[in-house]
Design a protein around this motif. Structure first.
Motif, PDB file in Angstrom:
ATOM      1  N   ILE A 151      51.200  15.991 -20.037  1.00 53.16           N
ATOM      2  CA  ILE A 151      50.680  16.227 -21.392  1.00 53.16           C
ATOM      3  C   ILE A 151      49.496  15.320 -21.714  1.00 53.16           C
ATOM      4  CG2 ILE A 151      52.926  17.040 -22.213  1.00 53.16           C
ATOM      5  CD1 ILE A 151      53.305  14.327 -23.589  1.00 53.16           C
ATOM      6  N   GLY A 152      49.323  14.252 -20.929  1.00 51.85           N
ATOM      7  CA  GLY A 152      48.190  13.359 -21.141  1.00 51.85           C
ATOM      8  C   GLY A 152      48.609  11.949 -21.502  1.00 51.85           C
ATOM      9  N   SER A 153      48.382  11.009 -20.592  1.00 52.60           N
ATOM     10  CA  SER A 153      48.764   9.620 -20.798  1.00 52.60           C
ATOM     11  C   SER A 153      47.690   8.691 -20.243  1.00 52.60           C
ATOM     12  CB  SER A 153      50.093   9.325 -20.084  1.00 52.60           C
ATOM     13  OG  SER A 153      51.132  10.116 -20.602  1.00 52.60           O
ATOM     14  N   LYS A 154      47.792   7.418 -20.623  1.00 58.60           N
ATOM     15  CA  LYS A 154      46.897   6.397 -20.084  1.00 58.60           C
ATOM     16  C   LYS A 154      47.641   5.622 -19.007  1.00 58.60           C
ATOM     17  CE  LYS A 154      44.170   4.036 -22.662  1.00 58.60           C
ATOM     18  NZ  LYS A 154      43.689   3.070 -23.687  1.00 58.60           N
ATOM     19  N   LEU A 209      52.095  -6.967 -16.791  1.00 54.93           N
ATOM     20  CA  LEU A 209      52.320  -5.520 -16.718  1.00 54.93           C
ATOM     21  C   LEU A 209      53.014  -5.030 -17.990  1.00 54.93           C
ATOM     22  CD1 LEU A 209      53.647  -5.021 -13.047  1.00 54.93           C
ATOM     23  CD2 LEU A 209      51.276  -5.223 -13.839  1.00 54.93           C
ATOM     24  N   ILE A 210      54.024  -5.783 -18.423  1.00 56.28           N
ATOM     25  CA  ILE A 210      54.781  -5.394 -19.619  1.00 56.28           C
ATOM     26  C   ILE A 210      53.911  -5.503 -20.871  1.00 56.28           C
ATOM     27  CG2 ILE A 210      56.779  -5.978 -21.050  1.00 56.28           C
ATOM     28  CD1 ILE A 210      58.069  -7.103 -18.441  1.00 56.28           C
ATOM     29  N   ARG A 211      53.098  -6.551 -20.934  1.00 52.04           N
ATOM     30  CA  ARG A 211      52.259  -6.762 -22.128  1.00 52.04           C
ATOM     31  C   ARG A 211      51.327  -5.590 -22.388  1.00 52.04           C
ATOM     32  NH1 ARG A 211      47.218  -8.180 -23.191  1.00 52.04           N
ATOM     33  NH2 ARG A 211      46.678  -8.624 -21.013  1.00 52.04           N
ATOM     34  N   VAL A 212      50.687  -5.093 -21.330  1.00 56.21           N
ATOM     35  CA  VAL A 212      49.701  -4.024 -21.526  1.00 56.21           C
ATOM     36  C   VAL A 212      50.356  -2.645 -21.558  1.00 56.21           C
ATOM     37  CG1 VAL A 212      47.882  -5.401 -20.472  1.00 56.21           C
ATOM     38  CG2 VAL A 212      49.167  -3.778 -19.059  1.00 56.21           C
ATOM     39  N   CYS A 213      51.661  -2.568 -21.283  1.00 53.68           N
ATOM     40  CA  CYS A 213      52.384  -1.291 -21.332  1.00 53.68           C
ATOM     41  C   CYS A 213      52.800  -1.005 -22.782  1.00 53.68           C
ATOM     42  CB  CYS A 213      53.610  -1.360 -20.431  1.00 53.68           C
ATOM     43  SG  CYS A 213      54.540   0.183 -20.302  1.00 53.68           S
ATOM     44  N   LEU A 251      45.253  -9.644 -17.268  1.00 55.50           N
ATOM     45  CA  LEU A 251      44.616  -8.329 -17.321  1.00 55.50           C
ATOM     46  C   LEU A 251      43.729  -8.230 -18.560  1.00 55.50           C
ATOM     47  CD1 LEU A 251      47.756  -6.236 -16.323  1.00 55.50           C
ATOM     48  CD2 LEU A 251      45.749  -6.685 -14.898  1.00 55.50           C
ATOM     49  N   PRO A 252      42.502  -7.720 -18.412  1.00 59.99           N
ATOM     50  CA  PRO A 252      41.548  -7.680 -19.523  1.00 59.99           C
ATOM     51  C   PRO A 252      41.748  -6.474 -20.437  1.00 59.99           C
ATOM     52  CG  PRO A 252      40.509  -6.836 -17.542  1.00 59.99           C
ATOM     53  CD  PRO A 252      41.890  -7.276 -17.135  1.00 59.99           C
ATOM     54  N   PHE A 253      42.978  -6.292 -20.918  1.00 59.22           N
ATOM     55  CA  PHE A 253      43.312  -5.166 -21.787  1.00 59.22           C
ATOM     56  C   PHE A 253      44.144  -5.671 -22.970  1.00 59.22           C
ATOM     57  CE2 PHE A 253      43.339  -3.595 -17.342  1.00 59.22           C
ATOM     58  CZ  PHE A 253      42.214  -2.794 -17.399  1.00 59.22           C
ATOM     59  N   GLU A 254      44.063  -4.925 -24.057  1.00 57.87           N
ATOM     60  CA  GLU A 254      44.856  -5.257 -25.237  1.00 57.87           C
ATOM     61  C   GLU A 254      46.334  -4.988 -24.978  1.00 57.87           C
ATOM     62  OE1 GLU A 254      43.649  -6.648 -27.963  1.00 57.87           O
ATOM     63  OE2 GLU A 254      41.601  -6.615 -27.161  1.00 57.87           O
ATOM     64  N   ASP A 255      47.181  -5.605 -25.776  1.00 62.36           N
ATOM     65  CA  ASP A 255      48.615  -5.312 -25.716  1.00 62.36           C
ATOM     66  C   ASP A 255      48.847  -3.819 -25.956  1.00 62.36           C
ATOM     67  OD1 ASP A 255      48.727  -8.041 -25.555  1.00 62.36           O
ATOM     68  OD2 ASP A 255      49.812  -8.345 -27.438  1.00 62.36           O
ATOM     69  N   ASN A 256      49.885  -3.279 -25.308  1.00 66.50           N
ATOM     70  CA  ASN A 256      50.344  -1.912 -25.587  1.00 66.50           C
ATOM     71  C   ASN A 256      49.236  -0.871 -25.378  1.00 66.50           C
ATOM     72  OD1 ASN A 256      52.752  -3.208 -26.502  1.00 66.50           O
ATOM     73  ND2 ASN A 256      51.830  -3.449 -28.532  1.00 66.50           N
ATOM     74  N   ASN A 296      58.209   1.998 -24.935  1.00 67.97           N
ATOM     75  CA  ASN A 296      58.767   3.217 -24.338  1.00 67.97           C
ATOM     76  C   ASN A 296      58.003   3.690 -23.108  1.00 67.97           C
ATOM     77  OD1 ASN A 296      60.907   3.521 -26.262  1.00 67.97           O
ATOM     78  ND2 ASN A 296      59.392   4.307 -27.727  1.00 67.97           N
ATOM     79  N   GLY A 297      56.943   2.968 -22.724  1.00 69.59           N
ATOM     80  CA  GLY A 297      56.239   3.274 -21.487  1.00 69.59           C
ATOM     81  C   GLY A 297      56.973   2.692 -20.286  1.00 69.59           C
ATOM     82  N   TRP A 298      56.382   2.891 -19.108  1.00 67.16           N
ATOM     83  CA  TRP A 298      57.046   2.505 -17.864  1.00 67.16           C
ATOM     84  C   TRP A 298      56.146   1.621 -17.010  1.00 67.16           C
ATOM     85  CZ3 TRP A 298      62.064   3.991 -16.595  1.00 67.16           C
ATOM     86  CH2 TRP A 298      62.655   4.912 -17.461  1.00 67.16           C
ATOM     87  N   ILE A 299      56.782   0.662 -16.299  1.00 62.80           N
ATOM     88  CA  ILE A 299      56.087  -0.085 -15.262  1.00 62.80           C
ATOM     89  C   ILE A 299      56.766   0.224 -13.928  1.00 62.80           C
ATOM     90  CG2 ILE A 299      55.505  -1.920 -16.899  1.00 62.80           C
ATOM     91  CD1 ILE A 299      57.517  -3.706 -15.299  1.00 62.80           C
ATOM     92  N   GLU A 300      55.996   0.179 -12.848  1.00 62.92           N
ATOM     93  CA  GLU A 300      56.559   0.392 -11.519  1.00 62.92           C
ATOM     94  C   GLU A 300      55.903  -0.564 -10.527  1.00 62.92           C
ATOM     95  OE1 GLU A 300      57.133   4.416 -10.289  1.00 62.92           O
ATOM     96  OE2 GLU A 300      56.917   3.947  -8.157  1.00 62.92           O
ATOM     97  N   ILE A 301      56.712  -1.106  -9.633  1.00 64.03           N
ATOM     98  CA  ILE A 301      56.249  -2.031  -8.600  1.00 64.03           C
ATOM     99  C   ILE A 301      56.752  -1.542  -7.256  1.00 64.03           C
ATOM    100  CG2 ILE A 301      56.377  -4.405  -7.723  1.00 64.03           C
ATOM    101  CD1 ILE A 301      57.001  -5.249 -10.664  1.00 64.03           C
ATOM    102  N   MET A 302      55.877  -1.492  -6.259  1.00 68.46           N
ATOM    103  CA  MET A 302      56.279  -1.125  -4.906  1.00 68.46           C
ATOM    104  C   MET A 302      55.897  -2.247  -3.955  1.00 68.46           C
ATOM    105  SD  MET A 302      55.168   2.133  -2.558  1.00 68.46           S
ATOM    106  CE  MET A 302      55.354   2.027  -0.763  1.00 68.46           C
ATOM    107  N   GLU A 303      56.818  -2.620  -3.067  1.00 68.59           N
ATOM    108  CA  GLU A 303      56.527  -3.645  -2.073  1.00 68.59           C
ATOM    109  C   GLU A 303      57.217  -3.330  -0.747  1.00 68.59           C
ATOM    110  OE1 GLU A 303      54.467  -6.035  -1.858  1.00 68.59           O
ATOM    111  OE2 GLU A 303      53.774  -6.123  -3.943  1.00 68.59           O
TER     112      GLU A 303
END
Length: 310
Positions: free
Chosen positions: A86-89, A172-176, A141-146, A179-186
């Motif tokens: 549907i469209g997300s960032k 990662l959590i700060r800029v999310c 990260l050079p982004f605003e919260d949320n 109700n959004g999601w974070i994912e890490i793969m290693e």
């Protein structure tokens, strides 16, 4: 997948050696910090990353993307398909050459994708309209919260010390968005069914990088604790995949070559280890062949979690 070439249409680079010293330096000024790039045997390095930053490593990272895409049969594991449709960032942290973002942007044209990495190895002109790439440090990260609905980070352990990990996850959590999601793969540098000789060789490398760089190359056991200790997360899940190293179908033969390629690209970081078995690059080749004979394998992991609502 057919036989993997050591290059993908680029001239082969010189390999680093233990006796080589820095022959040039390039200082890149950015808003938040200054990165100093050293050139060792014509290969580009920076202090905050133990692998080289050059065309050879770009080729390896590109191959790595497609192999893990095949192993997992997907580009992510978080339950975000509907959001993307549907469209997300979306933020791709440590994007490297940007292959993940480019593929995702084509598959989900209603969503927008931003990739960030410490050096600009990503496309800067020819790319889908819904993608953007910037140079920046994942430690701040050079982004605003949320700002983003989905924040994705994979195979970044060579860029973080063990003490950096909790703060990186907080970023990662700060800029999310709530109700959004974070994912890490290693993928751990830990091989199953390895011989005693290979175990000694691998452990020497893992221990040296841990002791001298503070980088933990068997990181997956630590990540659940980092996630569960953060009270902003819920619905924490994980999954794993086993990958044969150099045996079985052609894709796993390519995977063995990928591991060998990555190990050789670590040569500068481990150059002062005295390997009694001989020259480092030759030893890497012998080790991967021995792992294949023993039907060795390793595992990769994905961890995902949802940011709680406000």
């Amino acid at each position: 997948m057919g036989k993997v070439q050591s290059k993908t249409g680029r001239q082969k680079r010189s390999k680093s050696s233990a006796s080589t010293t820095s022959i040039d330096q390039e200082i890149i000024h950015k808003k938040r910090d200054v990165e100093i790039y050293n050139y060792i045997d014509k290969r580009k390095y920076c202090a905050s990353y133990v692998l080289p930053l050059d065309d050879d490593e770009i080729d390896r990272l590109t191959l790595q993307h497609y192999i893990f895409q095949n192993i997992w049969k997907s580009n992510f594991s978080s339950p975000v398909d509907f959001l993307l449709e549907i469209g997300s960032k979306v933020l791709d942290v440590g994007c490297g050459p940007g292959v993940w973002s480019l593929e995702m942007a084509n598959k989900y044209p209603k969503s927008s994708f931003t990739g960030i990495d410490i050096v600009a190895t990503f496309p800067q002109t020819i790319k889908p309209e819904n993608t953007n790439f910037i140079v920046g440090n994942l430690k701040r990260l050079p982004f605003e919260d949320n700002s983003f609905d989905f924040v994705y980070m994979r195979l970044i352990m060579f860029a973080l010390t063990i003490s950096d990990w909790p703060e990186a996850i907080k970023e990662l959590i700060r800029v999310c968005k709530p109700n959004g999601w974070i994912e890490i793969m290693e993928r751990d540098i830990l091989w199953h069914n390895e011989s005693d000789l290979v175990r000694k060789w691998r452990t020497s490398i893992v221990d040296k990088i841990r002791q001298e760089k503070g980088i933990e190359l068997i990181i997956s056991p630590h990540i659940p604790g980092f996630l569960h200790s953060n009270n902003q997360l819920t619905n924490i899940e994980y999954d794993k995949r086993k990958a044969k190293i150099g045996w079985g179908e052609k894709m796993y033969e390519a995977y063995g070559q990928l591991i060998m390629w990555g190990a050789k690209n670590l040569s500068n970081a481990v150059s002062d280890i005295q390997f009694n078995e001989g020259q480092y690059n030759k030893l890497v080749e012998v080790a991967i062949k021995e792992i294949a004979r023993n039907k060795g394998y390793d595992k990769s992991y994905r961890f995902w979690a949802q940011k709680k609502s406000l």
